[in-house]
Design a protein around this motif. Structure first.
Motif, PDB file in Angstrom:
ATOM      1  N   ILE A   1       0.888  -1.156   0.000  1.00 47.41           N
ATOM      2  CA  ILE A   1       0.000   0.000   0.000  1.00 47.41           C
ATOM      3  C   ILE A   1       0.926   1.205   0.000  1.00 47.41           C
ATOM      4  N   GLU A   2       0.912   1.961  -1.087  1.00 44.83           N
ATOM      5  CA  GLU A   2       1.889   3.026  -1.273  1.00 44.83           C
ATOM      6  C   GLU A   2       1.217   4.391  -1.368  1.00 44.83           C
ATOM      7  N   SER A   3       1.774   5.357  -0.641  1.00 45.36           N
ATOM      8  CA  SER A   3       1.301   6.739  -0.655  1.00 45.36           C
ATOM      9  C   SER A   3       2.441   7.633  -1.127  1.00 45.36           C
ATOM     10  N   SER A   4       2.111   8.606  -1.988  1.00 41.69           N
ATOM     11  CA  SER A   4       3.103   9.534  -2.529  1.00 41.69           C
ATOM     12  C   SER A   4       2.848  10.934  -1.989  1.00 41.69           C
ATOM     13  N   PHE A   5       3.929  11.613  -1.588  1.00 43.78           N
ATOM     14  CA  PHE A   5       3.817  12.966  -1.053  1.00 43.78           C
ATOM     15  C   PHE A   5       4.422  14.018  -1.983  1.00 43.78           C
ATOM     16  N   ALA A   6       5.057  13.549  -3.076  1.00 41.72           N
ATOM     17  CA  ALA A   6       5.703  14.461  -4.018  1.00 41.72           C
ATOM     18  C   ALA A   6       5.653  13.854  -5.409  1.00 41.72           C
ATOM     19  N   ASP A   7       5.718  14.697  -6.434  1.00 46.66           N
ATOM     20  CA  ASP A   7       5.852  14.201  -7.796  1.00 46.66           C
ATOM     21  C   ASP A   7       7.289  13.709  -7.956  1.00 46.66           C
ATOM     22  N   MET A   8       7.452  12.524  -8.536  1.00 48.61           N
ATOM     23  CA  MET A   8       8.806  11.994  -8.667  1.00 48.61           C
ATOM     24  C   MET A   8       8.854  10.863  -9.685  1.00 48.61           C
ATOM     25  N   ASP A   9       9.828  10.927 -10.571  1.00 47.18           N
ATOM     26  CA  ASP A   9      10.108   9.843 -11.507  1.00 47.18           C
ATOM     27  C   ASP A   9      11.047   8.883 -10.773  1.00 47.18           C
ATOM     28  N   LEU A  10      10.640   7.637 -10.611  1.00 49.01           N
ATOM     29  CA  LEU A  10      11.429   6.681  -9.840  1.00 49.01           C
ATOM     30  C   LEU A  10      12.454   5.917 -10.676  1.00 49.01           C
ATOM     31  N   ALA A  11      12.677   6.326 -11.923  1.00 45.73           N
ATOM     32  CA  ALA A  11      13.641   5.646 -12.785  1.00 45.73           C
ATOM     33  C   ALA A  11      15.021   5.478 -12.127  1.00 45.73           C
ATOM     34  N   PRO A  12      15.554   6.484 -11.406  1.00 45.23           N
ATOM     35  CA  PRO A  12      16.879   6.300 -10.797  1.00 45.23           C
ATOM     36  C   PRO A  12      16.951   5.124  -9.813  1.00 45.23           C
ATOM     37  N   PHE A  13      15.833   4.723  -9.253  1.00 43.24           N
ATOM     38  CA  PHE A  13      15.829   3.631  -8.280  1.00 43.24           C
ATOM     39  C   PHE A  13      15.999   2.263  -8.942  1.00 43.24           C
ATOM     40  N   PHE A  14      15.891   2.201 -10.258  1.00 40.24           N
ATOM     41  CA  PHE A  14      15.983   0.917 -10.970  1.00 40.24           C
ATOM     42  C   PHE A  14      17.294   0.762 -11.724  1.00 40.24           C
ATOM     43  N   LYS A  15      18.215   1.706 -11.505  1.00 39.35           N
ATOM     44  CA  LYS A  15      19.528   1.620 -12.139  1.00 39.35           C
ATOM     45  C   LYS A  15      20.212   0.331 -11.692  1.00 39.35           C
ATOM     46  N   GLY A  16      20.674  -0.428 -12.680  1.00 38.44           N
ATOM     47  CA  GLY A  16      21.327  -1.701 -12.385  1.00 38.44           C
ATOM     48  C   GLY A  16      20.432  -2.901 -12.658  1.00 38.44           C
TER      49      GLY A  16
END
Length: 139
Positions: free
Chosen positions: A33-48
């Motif tokens: 269950i995920e809640s977001s508090f800001a606009d953000m592209d999560l692409a950097p989290f998948f590097k590798g």
């Protein structure tokens, strides 16, 4: 019958000011269950990861606001409150402030995803001066 809620989830992870996730394995599925508090592209989290993209399958439902992904072909898909969704491997998530959704991911795929994402989250937090609380788990 197994169930999970924010109050009963086995784990709670947060990136202060950005996102909050409650999750638990139920059988062969990981429910988050995920809640977001800001606009953000999560692409950097998948590097590798292969092609630097999430390789997991997901099914879910948007409770509030919106949530999106960018597919391998560059097309963005946006899901809004009330939308059920399925997502195939080869994507990166896009968060929108005020969004909240529930996602169901095959547990083995969720574990592989977490092995890539967590070191990147730690690096991002360090680079941006974000103090991360310890992962909270229920006993």
């Amino acid at each position: 019958m197994p169930k999970v809620s924010k109050a009963t989830a086995f784990s709670h992870q947060t990136i202060p000011g950005y996102m909050d996730t409650h999750g638990q394995e139920i059988g062969d599925w990981t429910v988050s269950i995920e809640s977001s508090f800001a606009d953000m592209d999560l692409a950097p989290f998948f590097k590798g990861a292969p092609n630097d993209q999430c390789q997991a399958n997901h099914m879910g439902y948007v409770l509030k606001g919106k949530f999106g992904i960018r597919r391998a072909d560059g097309v963005e898909e946006i899901f809004e409150a009330g939308d059920a969704f399925t997502i195939e491997p080869g994507h990166t998530p896009i968060m929108f402030a005020g969004g909240e959704y529930v996602a169901f991911t095959p547990t083995e795929e969720a574990k592989q995803e977490e092995a890539v994402v967590m070191p990147n989250v730690m690096k991002y937090a360090e680079e941006h001066g974000i103090e991360l609380p310890r992962l909270q788990t229920s006993s």
